[in-house]
Design a protein around this motif. Structure first.
Motif, PDB file in Angstrom:
ATOM      1  N   ASP A  71       0.685  -1.435   0.238  1.00 50.99           N
ATOM      2  CA  ASP A  71      -0.327  -0.381  -0.238  1.00 50.99           C
ATOM      3  C   ASP A  71       0.934   1.328   0.277  1.00 50.99           C
ATOM      4  OD1 ASP A  71      -2.447  -1.367  -0.055  1.00 50.99           O
ATOM      5  OD2 ASP A  71      -2.347  -1.575   1.903  1.00 50.99           O
ATOM      6  N   LYS A  72       1.835   1.511   0.040  1.00 55.93           N
ATOM      7  CA  LYS A  72       3.429   2.711   0.151  1.00 55.93           C
ATOM      8  C   LYS A  72       3.179   3.267  -1.174  1.00 55.93           C
ATOM      9  CE  LYS A  72       6.387   0.469   2.727  1.00 55.93           C
ATOM     10  NZ  LYS A  72       8.295  -0.590   2.607  1.00 55.93           N
ATOM     11  N   VAL A  73       2.544   2.613  -2.533  1.00 51.70           N
ATOM     12  CA  VAL A  73       2.138   3.515  -3.825  1.00 51.70           C
ATOM     13  C   VAL A  73       1.220   4.284  -3.684  1.00 51.70           C
ATOM     14  CG1 VAL A  73       2.104   3.391  -6.382  1.00 51.70           C
ATOM     15  CG2 VAL A  73       3.747   1.959  -5.437  1.00 51.70           C
ATOM     16  N   GLY A  74      -0.169   3.947  -2.978  1.00 46.21           N
ATOM     17  CA  GLY A  74      -1.563   4.431  -3.131  1.00 46.21           C
ATOM     18  C   GLY A  74      -0.815   5.368  -1.565  1.00 46.21           C
ATOM     19  N   GLU A  75      -0.092   5.315  -0.937  1.00 46.46           N
ATOM     20  CA  GLU A  75      -0.022   6.306   0.185  1.00 46.46           C
ATOM     21  C   GLU A  75       1.195   7.498  -0.397  1.00 46.46           C
ATOM     22  OE1 GLU A  75       2.678   4.425   3.620  1.00 46.46           O
ATOM     23  OE2 GLU A  75       0.880   3.283   3.770  1.00 46.46           O
ATOM     24  N   LEU A  76       1.443   7.356  -1.414  1.00 50.02           N
ATOM     25  CA  LEU A  76       2.030   8.116  -2.139  1.00 50.02           C
ATOM     26  C   LEU A  76       0.930   9.002  -2.989  1.00 50.02           C
ATOM     27  CD1 LEU A  76       4.876   9.553  -3.804  1.00 50.02           C
ATOM     28  CD2 LEU A  76       4.485   7.471  -5.536  1.00 50.02           C
ATOM     29  N   VAL A  77       0.104   8.442  -3.433  1.00 55.81           N
ATOM     30  CA  VAL A  77       0.179   8.963  -4.336  1.00 55.81           C
ATOM     31  C   VAL A  77      -1.414   9.865  -3.277  1.00 55.81           C
ATOM     32  CG1 VAL A  77      -2.504   8.882  -5.983  1.00 55.81           C
ATOM     33  CG2 VAL A  77      -1.003   7.825  -6.082  1.00 55.81           C
ATOM     34  N   MET A  78      -1.996  10.012  -2.659  1.00 51.09           N
ATOM     35  CA  MET A  78      -2.479  10.304  -1.882  1.00 51.09           C
ATOM     36  C   MET A  78      -1.852  11.306  -0.908  1.00 51.09           C
ATOM     37  SD  MET A  78      -5.744   8.795  -1.662  1.00 51.09           S
ATOM     38  CE  MET A  78      -6.179   7.385  -2.189  1.00 51.09           C
ATOM     39  N   ALA A  79      -0.733  11.317  -0.236  1.00 50.93           N
ATOM     40  CA  ALA A  79      -0.109  12.292  -0.092  1.00 50.93           C
ATOM     41  C   ALA A  79      -0.411  14.129  -0.568  1.00 50.93           C
ATOM     42  CB  ALA A  79       1.919  12.203  -0.244  1.00 50.93           C
ATOM     43  N   GLY A  80      -0.699  13.999  -1.970  1.00 43.27           N
ATOM     44  CA  GLY A  80      -1.280  14.428  -2.902  1.00 43.27           C
ATOM     45  C   GLY A  80       0.622  15.918  -3.510  1.00 43.27           C
ATOM     46  N   GLU A  81       1.559  14.840  -3.409  1.00 46.84           N
ATOM     47  CA  GLU A  81       2.212  15.299  -4.087  1.00 46.84           C
ATOM     48  C   GLU A  81       2.795  16.076  -5.364  1.00 46.84           C
ATOM     49  OE1 GLU A  81       6.426  13.687  -2.892  1.00 46.84           O
ATOM     50  OE2 GLU A  81       5.566  13.012  -1.438  1.00 46.84           O
ATOM     51  N   ASP A  82       3.667  16.880  -6.154  1.00 45.87           N
ATOM     52  CA  ASP A  82       3.158  17.118  -7.480  1.00 45.87           C
ATOM     53  C   ASP A  82       3.757  16.128  -7.840  1.00 45.87           C
ATOM     54  OD1 ASP A  82       3.766  20.357  -7.233  1.00 45.87           O
ATOM     55  OD2 ASP A  82       5.212  20.539  -6.199  1.00 45.87           O
ATOM     56  N   ALA A  83       2.855  16.093  -9.259  1.00 48.50           N
ATOM     57  CA  ALA A  83       3.597  14.698 -10.398  1.00 48.50           C
ATOM     58  C   ALA A  83       4.445  15.237 -11.577  1.00 48.50           C
ATOM     59  CB  ALA A  83       1.920  14.077 -10.857  1.00 48.50           C
ATOM     60  N   PRO A  84       5.019  14.712 -11.666  1.00 46.72           N
ATOM     61  CA  PRO A  84       5.968  14.818 -13.154  1.00 46.72           C
ATOM     62  C   PRO A  84       4.460  15.397 -13.921  1.00 46.72           C
ATOM     63  CG  PRO A  84       6.606  13.156 -12.549  1.00 46.72           C
ATOM     64  CD  PRO A  84       5.165  13.060 -11.627  1.00 46.72           C
ATOM     65  N   GLY A  85       5.635  16.831 -14.833  1.00 48.40           N
ATOM     66  CA  GLY A  85       4.644  17.508 -15.872  1.00 48.40           C
ATOM     67  C   GLY A  85       4.374  18.638 -15.581  1.00 48.40           C
ATOM     68  N   GLN A  86       3.735  19.007 -14.691  1.00 51.68           N
ATOM     69  CA  GLN A  86       3.373  20.083 -13.295  1.00 51.68           C
ATOM     70  C   GLN A  86       5.159  20.538 -13.062  1.00 51.68           C
ATOM     71  OE1 GLN A  86       0.922  18.939 -10.001  1.00 51.68           O
ATOM     72  NE2 GLN A  86      -0.572  18.191 -11.720  1.00 51.68           N
ATOM     73  N   PRO A  87       4.542  21.860 -12.507  1.00 49.11           N
ATOM     74  CA  PRO A  87       5.665  22.477 -12.231  1.00 49.11           C
ATOM     75  C   PRO A  87       6.329  21.768 -10.944  1.00 49.11           C
ATOM     76  CG  PRO A  87       3.927  24.499 -12.818  1.00 49.11           C
ATOM     77  CD  PRO A  87       3.750  23.286 -12.556  1.00 49.11           C
ATOM     78  N   ALA A  88       7.325  21.526 -10.757  1.00 51.50           N
ATOM     79  CA  ALA A  88       8.224  21.083  -9.240  1.00 51.50           C
ATOM     80  C   ALA A  88       8.340  22.366  -8.380  1.00 51.50           C
ATOM     81  CB  ALA A  88       9.705  20.266  -9.045  1.00 51.50           C
ATOM     82  N   ARG A  89       8.324  22.078  -7.277  1.00 57.60           N
ATOM     83  CA  ARG A  89       8.352  23.203  -6.590  1.00 57.60           C
ATOM     84  C   ARG A  89       9.907  23.568  -5.661  1.00 57.60           C
ATOM     85  NH1 ARG A  89       3.237  22.272  -2.612  1.00 57.60           N
ATOM     86  NH2 ARG A  89       2.229  21.058  -4.659  1.00 57.60           N
ATOM     87  N   ALA A  90      10.997  23.953  -6.337  1.00 60.51           N
ATOM     88  CA  ALA A  90      12.077  23.844  -5.329  1.00 60.51           C
ATOM     89  C   ALA A  90      12.398  24.963  -4.886  1.00 60.51           C
ATOM     90  CB  ALA A  90      12.722  24.723  -6.529  1.00 60.51           C
ATOM     91  N   PRO A  91      13.227  24.719  -3.686  1.00 60.87           N
ATOM     92  CA  PRO A  91      12.661  25.952  -2.387  1.00 60.87           C
ATOM     93  C   PRO A  91      13.642  27.482  -3.046  1.00 60.87           C
ATOM     94  CG  PRO A  91      14.351  23.717  -2.137  1.00 60.87           C
ATOM     95  CD  PRO A  91      14.028  23.843  -3.396  1.00 60.87           C
ATOM     96  N   ARG A  92      12.886  28.451  -1.802  1.00 59.96           N
ATOM     97  CA  ARG A  92      12.767  29.246  -2.850  1.00 59.96           C
ATOM     98  C   ARG A  92      13.807  30.275  -2.057  1.00 59.96           C
ATOM     99  NH1 ARG A  92       7.063  32.209  -2.631  1.00 59.96           N
ATOM    100  NH2 ARG A  92       8.805  33.857  -2.595  1.00 59.96           N
ATOM    101  N   THR A  93      14.749  31.404  -2.998  1.00 61.82           N
ATOM    102  CA  THR A  93      15.828  32.047  -2.722  1.00 61.82           C
ATOM    103  C   THR A  93      15.122  33.598  -2.643  1.00 61.82           C
ATOM    104  OG1 THR A  93      16.366  31.807  -5.054  1.00 61.82           O
ATOM    105  CG2 THR A  93      16.963  30.191  -3.410  1.00 61.82           C
ATOM    106  N   ASP A  94      14.345  33.964  -2.588  1.00 60.38           N
ATOM    107  CA  ASP A  94      14.552  35.586  -2.144  1.00 60.38           C
ATOM    108  C   ASP A  94      13.433  35.554  -1.026  1.00 60.38           C
ATOM    109  OD1 ASP A  94      11.550  34.041  -1.847  1.00 60.38           O
ATOM    110  OD2 ASP A  94      10.643  35.184  -3.893  1.00 60.38           O
ATOM    111  N   GLY A  95      14.077  34.696  -0.201  1.00 58.49           N
ATOM    112  CA  GLY A  95      13.679  34.435   0.934  1.00 58.49           C
ATOM    113  C   GLY A  95      12.010  34.608   1.548  1.00 58.49           C
ATOM    114  N   GLY A  96      11.579  34.558   1.198  1.00 59.42           N
ATOM    115  CA  GLY A  96       9.951  34.249   1.173  1.00 59.42           C
ATOM    116  C   GLY A  96       9.839  33.021   1.393  1.00 59.42           C
ATOM    117  N   SER A  97       7.994  32.859   1.579  1.00 60.24           N
ATOM    118  CA  SER A  97       8.017  30.674   1.693  1.00 60.24           C
ATOM    119  C   SER A  97       6.543  31.038   0.841  1.00 60.24           C
ATOM    120  CB  SER A  97       7.762  30.421   3.306  1.00 60.24           C
ATOM    121  OG  SER A  97       6.713  31.758   3.514  1.00 60.24           O
ATOM    122  N   ALA A  98       6.302  30.005   0.558  1.00 65.32           N
ATOM    123  CA  ALA A  98       4.380  29.496  -0.383  1.00 65.32           C
ATOM    124  C   ALA A  98       3.654  29.551   1.097  1.00 65.32           C
ATOM    125  CB  ALA A  98       4.591  28.136  -0.471  1.00 65.32           C
ATOM    126  N   MET A  99       3.644  29.400   1.935  1.00 64.17           N
ATOM    127  CA  MET A  99       3.002  29.621   3.012  1.00 64.17           C
ATOM    128  C   MET A  99       2.644  31.623   2.507  1.00 64.17           C
ATOM    129  SD  MET A  99       3.227  27.892   6.620  1.00 64.17           S
ATOM    130  CE  MET A  99       2.719  25.589   6.699  1.00 64.17           C
TER     131      MET A  99
END
Length: 165
Positions: A132-160
């Protein structure tokens, strides 16, 4: 440990599954799946990859991924007995990400056997180990390939902070 690299594509080698990124004057050779290679830009374009550093007494290799979800699936596959980074990367390149996840969730070992280097026993071991680990991966709601990957920000701000605005 290197978490991600962002740099200019200097070289792409589909036969070897390698991308070389120029990151501040240092050329990093990164092994990628065919799916990730398709998402990497052309030469002289900016590219960001999530990185897994593989260290053994006789080698040091970087593996790159288009998204955190792809990296997590690689780590899951790599944790299966008798499946190392080479076979895990081959599995990621064998099918589009969503299709591979579906094959794993549905227990389709016959589809996994179509991947070079994955035989019947290895395919069955992958399905047995991941469960079931693969199902947990999908349920985690992470970015899937083909969508912009969220890299850590370098401008001092945050996504929140962005979401709060």
């Amino acid at each position: 440990m290197i978490g991600w690299l962002s740099g200019v594509v200097v070289a792409r080698d589909a036969a070897q599954g390698v991308v070389v990124l120029n990151v501040s004057g240092v050329g990093y050779e990164v092994r990628v799946s065919l799916q990730t290679l398709a998402e990497v830009g052309d030469l002289d374009e900016l590219c960001t990859l999530w990185i897994y550093t593989y260290v053994r007494e006789d080698q040091l290799q970087l593996y790159g991924f288009a998204s955190p979800a792809e990296k997590r699936l690689f780590l899951l596959l790599n944790s299966v007995p008798k499946v190392g980074p080479k076979h895990a990367l081959a599995a990621l390149g064998g099918f589009p990400f969503a299709e591979l996840v579906d094959h794993l969730r549905q227990g389709r070992h016959d589809q996994l056997q179509k991947i070079p280097g994955i035989g019947k026993k290895t395919a069955e071991q992958i399905l047995l180990s991941l469960g079931d680990k693969v199902g947990e991966l999908v349920m985690a709601g992470e970015d899937a390939p083909g969508q912009p990957a969220r890299a850590p920000r370098t401008d001092g701000g945050s996504a929140m902070q962005d979401e709060a605005k």
